[in-house]
Design an enzyme around this catalytic site. Structure first.
Site, PDB file in Angstrom:
ATOM      1  N   LEU A 109     -93.244 117.174  -4.645  1.00 55.50           N
ATOM      2  CA  LEU A 109     -94.006 115.951  -4.440  1.00 55.50           C
ATOM      3  C   LEU A 109     -94.718 116.136  -3.107  1.00 55.50           C
ATOM      4  O   LEU A 109     -94.077 116.517  -2.118  1.00 55.50           O
ATOM      5  CB  LEU A 109     -93.090 114.724  -4.378  1.00 55.50           C
ATOM      6  CG  LEU A 109     -92.384 114.316  -5.674  1.00 55.50           C
ATOM      7  CD1 LEU A 109     -91.453 113.131  -5.410  1.00 55.50           C
ATOM      8  CD2 LEU A 109     -93.386 113.963  -6.757  1.00 55.50           C
ATOM      9  N   ASP A 110     -96.013 115.873  -3.055  1.00 57.26           N
ATOM     10  CA  ASP A 110     -96.732 116.150  -1.819  1.00 57.26           C
ATOM     11  C   ASP A 110     -96.353 115.171  -0.709  1.00 57.26           C
ATOM     12  O   ASP A 110     -95.635 114.192  -0.920  1.00 57.26           O
ATOM     13  CB  ASP A 110     -98.248 116.202  -2.052  1.00 57.26           C
ATOM     14  CG  ASP A 110     -98.846 114.878  -2.475  1.00 57.26           C
ATOM     15  OD1 ASP A 110     -98.469 113.849  -1.903  1.00 57.26           O
ATOM     16  OD2 ASP A 110     -99.721 114.874  -3.359  1.00 57.26           O
ATOM     17  N   TYR A 111     -96.834 115.458   0.478  1.00 54.17           N
ATOM     18  CA  TYR A 111     -96.460 114.733   1.706  1.00 54.17           C
ATOM     19  C   TYR A 111     -96.639 113.227   1.573  1.00 54.17           C
ATOM     20  O   TYR A 111     -95.817 112.436   2.050  1.00 54.17           O
ATOM     21  CB  TYR A 111     -97.324 115.271   2.850  1.00 54.17           C
ATOM     22  CG  TYR A 111     -96.981 114.764   4.223  1.00 54.17           C
ATOM     23  CD1 TYR A 111     -95.911 115.304   4.939  1.00 54.17           C
ATOM     24  CD2 TYR A 111     -97.740 113.774   4.820  1.00 54.17           C
ATOM     25  CE1 TYR A 111     -95.606 114.850   6.215  1.00 54.17           C
ATOM     26  CE2 TYR A 111     -97.441 113.319   6.099  1.00 54.17           C
ATOM     27  CZ  TYR A 111     -96.372 113.867   6.798  1.00 54.17           C
ATOM     28  OH  TYR A 111     -96.077 113.409   8.055  1.00 54.17           O
TER      29      TYR A 111
END
Length: 249
Positions: A109-111
Site C-alpha cells: 500500500l503506498d505512502y
C-alpha cells in the site's frame, strides 16, 4: 519445510518457508549469489534441495523449522510498506513492537494509502497471494472530487488505458454521493496488482484520488474496530480461508 521428509523442494520455496524472505526476494538472493547449499553457491532458480541439505544465506545457516505467524494491520497514512527505508521513514514493521518473528508485508500500500495489510513469515502463502496467476481480489474505498460522471464509472468498470497497458475490468459501486461539490465515495474492486493502480486508473478517468483505503483483501475484511496503526493475529479460520483462496488447501 516440505510436507514430506523425503521430498525435494525448490530452493526459493524452502527459503521462503524458513522465514528468510518473501519467495520473490528469495529468488533475488539466489541470483545474487548469496545462497549456498552444502557449501556450494547456487545461482540457478528452480534448483531443488533435500531436507538434509545445509543451506546458508550470506554464510549463515537457516533454521528449517519455524512457527508461522499471520497478522492483519490497519496501515495508517504516512507509513511505507517495506521492511526498511534508507530515508528513515516509518515502516509497517516499526508498528510491530512485539513481533514474534521476522514478518514481511504481503503486497504494498503506498505512502498515502491506508487500510488492510497482511504481514506474515509464510513466504509461500505471500508469494501466491501476490502472484497475478491467482487473481486475489482487493477492494478499496476511493474518495474522488464529485460528482463522478457515469462515463468515468463505466470506464473504470470496463478497463482504463494506462502506460503499461489496459487494466482488467473492475467492480465499481457508488457508496456516497458528493455533497455541494465535495467528495464522492466509490468502492472499487480489482484483482491486478500494478503499482499505484487505483490512483492511476482514477486519474486517467479524470478524477484524481483525494483519499484511498483498502477494506478487503481476498476473504479478509478490515475490522471496524481496528484503528490505524493497530494490528491483530489472524485466527485459524482466516488463515485457512487465505490458503484456500490460492489453492494451498
Amino acid at each position: 519445510m516440505p510436507d514430506s521428509d523425503n521430498k525435494p523442494e525448490r530452493l526459493q520455496k524452502v527459503l521462503a518457508q524458513a522465514g528468510i524472505s518473501s519467495r520473490r526476494h528469495a529468488e533475488k538472493l539466489i541470483l545474487g549469489g548469496h545462497v549456498t547449499v552444502n557449501g556450494e553457491k547456487i545461482v540457478t532458480l528452480g534448483s531443488k534441495v533435500n531436507p538434509h541439505d545445509q543451506i546458508a544465506v550470506n554464510g549463515k545457516f537457516i533454521k528449517k523449522s519455524h512457527e508461522l505467524h499471520y497478522y492483519i494491520l490497519n496501515k495508517p497514512v504516512g507509513v511505507i510498506t517495506s521492511a526498511s527505508d534508507p530515508r528513515g521513514r516509518k515502516t509497517v514493521l516499526d508498528l510491530f513492537g512485539d513481533a514474534p518473528a521476522r514478518l514481511f508485508p504481503v503486497g504494498r500500500l503506498d505512502y498515502d494509502t491506508s487500510g488492510l495489510l497482511v504481514l506474515t513469515n509464510d513466504g509461500n502463502l505471500a508469494f501466491r497471494l501476490t502472484h497475478p496467476r491467482y487473481g486475489v481480489n482487493k477492494t478499496y474505498q476511493v474518495w474522488l472530487p464529485g460528482p463522478v460522471s457515469e462515463k468515468a464509472v463505466t470506464q473504470l468498470k470496463e478497463g482504463v488505458e494506462l502506460e503499461d497497458g489496459k487494466t482488467a475490468p473492475a467492480l465499481v459501486k457508488r457508496l456516497k454521493p458528493a455533497m455541494k461539490g465535495g467528495l464522492e465515495l466509490l468502492e472499487i474492486t480489482i484483482h491486478e496488482g500494478r503499482n499505484r493502480q487505483i490512483r492511476r486508473m482514477c486519474e486517467a478517468a479524470g478524477y484524481p484520488v483525494a483519499k484511498l483505503k483498502r477494506v478487503r483483501f481476498g476473504p479478509l475484511v478490515l475490522d471496524a474496530g481496528l484503528k490505524p496503526g493497530e494490528y491483530r493475529k489472524l485466527n485459524d479460520r482466516e488463515v485457512r480461508l487465505l490458503k484456500q483462496e490460492v489453492g494451498l488447501l
